[in-house]
Design an enzyme around this catalytic site. Structure first.
Site, PDB file in Angstrom:
ATOM      1  N   GLU A 121       0.901  -1.378   0.354  1.00 16.97           N
ATOM      2  CA  GLU A 121       0.024   0.045  -0.330  1.00 16.97           C
ATOM      3  C   GLU A 121       0.858   1.538  -0.021  1.00 16.97           C
ATOM      4  O   GLU A 121       1.783   0.834   0.123  1.00 16.97           O
ATOM      5  CB  GLU A 121      -0.699  -0.124   1.513  1.00 16.97           C
ATOM      6  CG  GLU A 121      -0.215  -0.388   2.313  1.00 16.97           C
ATOM      7  CD  GLU A 121      -0.818   0.519   3.606  1.00 16.97           C
ATOM      8  OE1 GLU A 121      -0.832   1.828   3.503  1.00 16.97           O
ATOM      9  OE2 GLU A 121      -1.217   0.040   4.798  1.00 16.97           O
ATOM     10  N   LYS A 144      -4.419  -1.479  13.981  1.00 15.19           N
ATOM     11  CA  LYS A 144      -3.752  -0.057  14.709  1.00 15.19           C
ATOM     12  C   LYS A 144      -3.784  -0.048  16.561  1.00 15.19           C
ATOM     13  O   LYS A 144      -5.134  -0.043  16.902  1.00 15.19           O
ATOM     14  CB  LYS A 144      -3.755   1.260  13.971  1.00 15.19           C
ATOM     15  CG  LYS A 144      -3.717   1.092  12.479  1.00 15.19           C
ATOM     16  CD  LYS A 144      -4.097   2.711  11.981  1.00 15.19           C
ATOM     17  CE  LYS A 144      -5.964   2.342  11.494  1.00 15.19           C
ATOM     18  NZ  LYS A 144      -6.474   3.827  10.532  1.00 15.19           N
TER      19      LYS A 144
END
Ligand code: PSU
Ligand code: MN
Length: 307
Positions: A25, A160
């Site tokens: 990404e 995250k």
């Protein structure tokens, strides 16, 4: 559709030949890390994948073209941030393409593009998930819905750390997305190897992971998979220490009134300051370790295809 895509010639050749390719990404480059660490990380990650005998394909939108496999010049434009770079998730792609803009793709958008290009393995740091205050904000990452509908295996060190891990795992279960621990029986907490959340599925190495992925795609199950790979031991920050820093960063976010897609970049910068750079060291280490694991899985998968 292919009219909007530029697949780098070496990537196209590798895919045609059935050779291993790993997608990467680009939001982590433009929004997740500061210059020049981001540039160095992007190049090192690609080198790690090549060293394992696979080909990296970093994905982004450059001047409105969806690019699978970036040049060093492309990566530098995303990393320097001298010109606007949109954080592009699935919902942003049409707009960014139509307007000829630059878009750094999130996990969701990168998965979508990788799948259409014929890439099955994708490496990143951490995926998005359910935010801690999601009951009020409804902030749940599009990454989870993408995992529910796009058949790509994503190697990540969990979600995250600023998210609600338990709620994210519940949501992945509801969406039918396998979460497979690679070398762990616990879901990793990004900067920390443990989170207290036990996994129901785990494999000891990349070749076992490849067999699960092969069965998943062979069965025709059309969801993605999350391969949960913990940060290397030497680079981890203990969970309790991290929780204190995260709580402080979340207070600062509330005080500053930061919302929506600006939340992640804001919190990551605060955490970087609060840990005196250690969070960055952990982040870089896990990104490279995940790229290595993904490359090894991709190599095993392409060997399985030959049989
Ligand atoms: N994890 C990080 N840094 C990041 C991201 C995740 O440590 O920059 C990015 C990934 O691209 C992920 C995106 O897909 O954040 C999720 O954003 P949101 O929560 O707004 O969907
Ligand atoms: Mn969000």
């Amino acid at each position: 559709m292919k009219a909007f895509f530029d697949i780098a010639p070496p990537v196209a050749q590798a895919l045609d030949a059935g050779n291993p390719v790993v997608a990467l990404e680009s939001t982590v480059i433009s929004h997740g890390l500061p210059w020049p660490d981001n540039m160095q990380l992007a190049l090192e990650t690609e080198a790690v994948i090549r060293a394992e005998g696979a080909l990296p394909a970093t994905i982004a939108v450059i001047d409105g073209r969806i690019r699978v496999g970036l040049t060093e010049g492309n990566i530098e434009r995303l990393a320097r941030k001298r010109e606007p770079v949109h954080k592009a998730s699935r919902r942003d792609l049409s707009y960014v393409v139509a307007r000829g803009l630059n878009g750094a793709t999130t996990v969701a958008a990168t998965m979508w593009i990788a799948h259409r290009a014929g890439i099955r393995i994708f490496s990143t740091g951490g995926i998005g998930g359910v935010h801690r205050e999601a009951r009020e904000s409804f902030d749940i990452s599009a990454d989870l819905y993408e995992l529910a509908r796009t058949p790509v295996a994503v190697v990540a060190s969990g979600v995250k750390s600023i998210l609600d891990i338990g709620a994210t795992l519940e949501m992945l279960e509801t969406l039918g997305v396998p979460v497979v621990g690679l070398g762990t029986v616990e879901f990793p907490a990004f900067y920390s190897r443990s989170s207290g959340h036990r996994l129901h599925q785990s494999v000891k190495d990349e070749s076992e992971a490849a067999r699960v992925i092969d069965a998943h795609f062979g069965l025709g199950i059309d969801t993605g998979l999350l391969i949960a790979h913990p940060v290397p031991e030497a680079d981890q920050i203990p969970f309790d220490q991290m929780e204190a820093h995260i709580a402080r960063a979340l207070q600062m976010q509330a005080a500053a009134g930061i919302r929506g897609k600006e939340i992640t970049p804001f919190l990551l910068s605060r955490i970087m300051e609060l840990t005196g750079g250690r969070s960055m060291q952990a982040n870089l280490a896990l990104l490279k370790a995940n790229a290595r694991a993904a490359a090894r899985i991709a190599v095993k998968l392409s060997k399985q295809d030959e049989r």
